[in-house]
Design an enzyme around this catalytic site. Structure first.
Site, PDB file in Angstrom:
ATOM      1  N   LYS A  88       1.095   5.334  -2.197  1.00 62.51           N
ATOM      2  CA  LYS A  88       0.866   6.630  -1.569  1.00 62.51           C
ATOM      3  C   LYS A  88       2.136   7.485  -1.582  1.00 62.51           C
ATOM      4  CE  LYS A  88      -3.506   6.334  -0.480  1.00 62.51           C
ATOM      5  NZ  LYS A  88      -4.495   7.225  -1.148  1.00 62.51           N
ATOM      6  N   TYR A 143       0.803  -1.226   0.000  1.00 56.94           N
ATOM      7  CA  TYR A 143       0.000   0.000   0.000  1.00 56.94           C
ATOM      8  C   TYR A 143       0.840   1.282   0.000  1.00 56.94           C
ATOM      9  CZ  TYR A 143      -3.030   3.614   2.149  1.00 56.94           C
ATOM     10  OH  TYR A 143      -3.709   4.773   2.449  1.00 56.94           O
TER      11      TYR A 143
END
Length: 371
Positions: free
Chosen positions: A215, A211
């Site tokens: 980002k 993840y």
């Protein structure tokens, strides 16, 4: 001599007072994120922080378009947002069901939003869609990691590409602006393109490897776009711009960095989160959806480029600033200095916890999806 010392002391105390006020952010109180009467397009607006952001925008008098996949959730969110409107007689609300991981869908979203907005491109666009599927890197399939990149990075890239082209090179050129009596070109309020990243972009934590890279990439995109957009903001003031009528407005690029938010998304996250990640996050602050949304809007109203939504994200931001633009030079410089000391203790502690978990629990079993 005594009088000289007295005046020097007064000047020093005055300077320290001004610096203190500046550090606390009290010198500039003007709202730099005016939304009343303007149209805001928000992806990921059917639930979580996005839905609360839409509500706060409605309360401030904005026309709001929310985008998500699930039409049923969108309709429910629409009613929730409209209920907070400042003036229902003048404000308008709309939903668009779309898969924002598709480039063509983002083009359709901008086109449909512009048509609905009486042919005017939305003045504020917020790429908020995202989802986390934590897990250990070797236990996560490549397909899952690609999907994480699609929703957390590419969705924002597609939206940025579409809206910046629509603002900078419209199908109908902007009319040539004539200078006023002082030789200045009249400007419209700035356009805002906002991206929701994550505090996971500031530091690598075990269990977020599928993840946090997406980002982090989003943060890199924001830094590059913010610098690059200055070319266009400068070009509109140039007497040499002849090929295309320059925009009558500047464009601002801004980013939001939420931490842990108590939301349906967190429940999904926790279903795949590794035990060691829970340990590392055990003392992290948890915000409600409204608290995170409120902090995000406040940061934008203060004119901040990077807005963490809680105190921990703020501290992490100091340590990861590098060459990113500073919102407050004095506070950010002091924060960077302080964070360099704090990380001397925090990094070894995080690493010891991860190492200790492995020593205690042994080799993790490889999950089927990663084989």
């Amino acid at each position: 001599m005594a009088l000289a010392y007295l005046w020097a002391s007064v000047c020093l105390l005055t300077l320290l007072g001004i610096l203190s006020v500046h550090i606390m952010g009290f010198l500039e109180q003007r709202n730099k994120f005016q939304v009343e009467g303007r149209t805001v397009l928000l992806t990921g607006g059917s639930q979580g922080m996005g839905r609360e952001v839409a509500k706060l925008l409605a309360r401030r008098g904005a026309n709001v378009i929310i985008v998500a996949r699930d039409l049923k959730k969108l309709q429910a969110a629409l009613e929730y947002v409209k209920a907070a409107a400042k003036d229902l007689s003048t404000q308008r609300f709309h939903v668009i069901s779309a898969d924002v991981t598709s480039e063509s869908e983002n083009a359709r979203v901008i086109s449909e939003a512009t048509t609905w907005n009486n042919g005017r491109v939305p003045e504020i666009v917020w790429a908020n869609a995202g989802a986390a599927k934590p897990g250990l890197f070797v236990e996560t399939s490549v397909e899952t990691m690609r999907k994480q990149m699609d929703i957390n990075y590419w969705a924002a890239v597609y939206l940025a590409h579409q809206i910046l082209k629509a603002w900078l090179y419209p199908s109908t050129p902007y009319p040539a602006a004539s200078p006023n009596s002082k030789g200045r070109i009249k400007s419209e309020p700035p356009r805002h393109f906002i991206m929701t990243s994550s505090s996971a972009a500031f530091a690598g934590v075990a269990g977020y490897s599928p993840y946090s890279p997406a980002k982090t990439a989003l943060r890199g995109l924001a830094d590059a776009l913010r610098n690059e957009i200055l070319l266009y903001n400068g070009a509109r003031r140039s007497p040499n711009t002849t090929k295309q009528s320059p925009t009558p407005f500047d464009i601002h690029i801004q980013t939001i960095y939420p931490g842990t938010i108590q939301s349906p998304g967190l429940e999904i996250e926790n279903s795949s989160k590794h035990p060691v990640t829970h340990i590392l996050e055990s003392s992290d602050p948890v915000q409600t959806e409204l608290e995170a949304a409120t902090a995000a809007i406040q940061g934008l109203e203060n004119g901040n480029y990077m807005t963490p939504t809680n105190w921990l994200g703020g501290l992490m931001r100091f340590g990861a600033l590098g060459g990113s633009p500073k919102d407050n030079i004095i506070k950010d410089m002091l924060g960077q200095w302080l964070s360099s000391i704090v990380w001397l203790f925090v990094s070894p502690d995080l690493e010891a916890k991860v190492w200790g978990w492995g020593k205690k629990e042994g080799m993790p079993e490889l999950k089927a999806e990663a084989k």
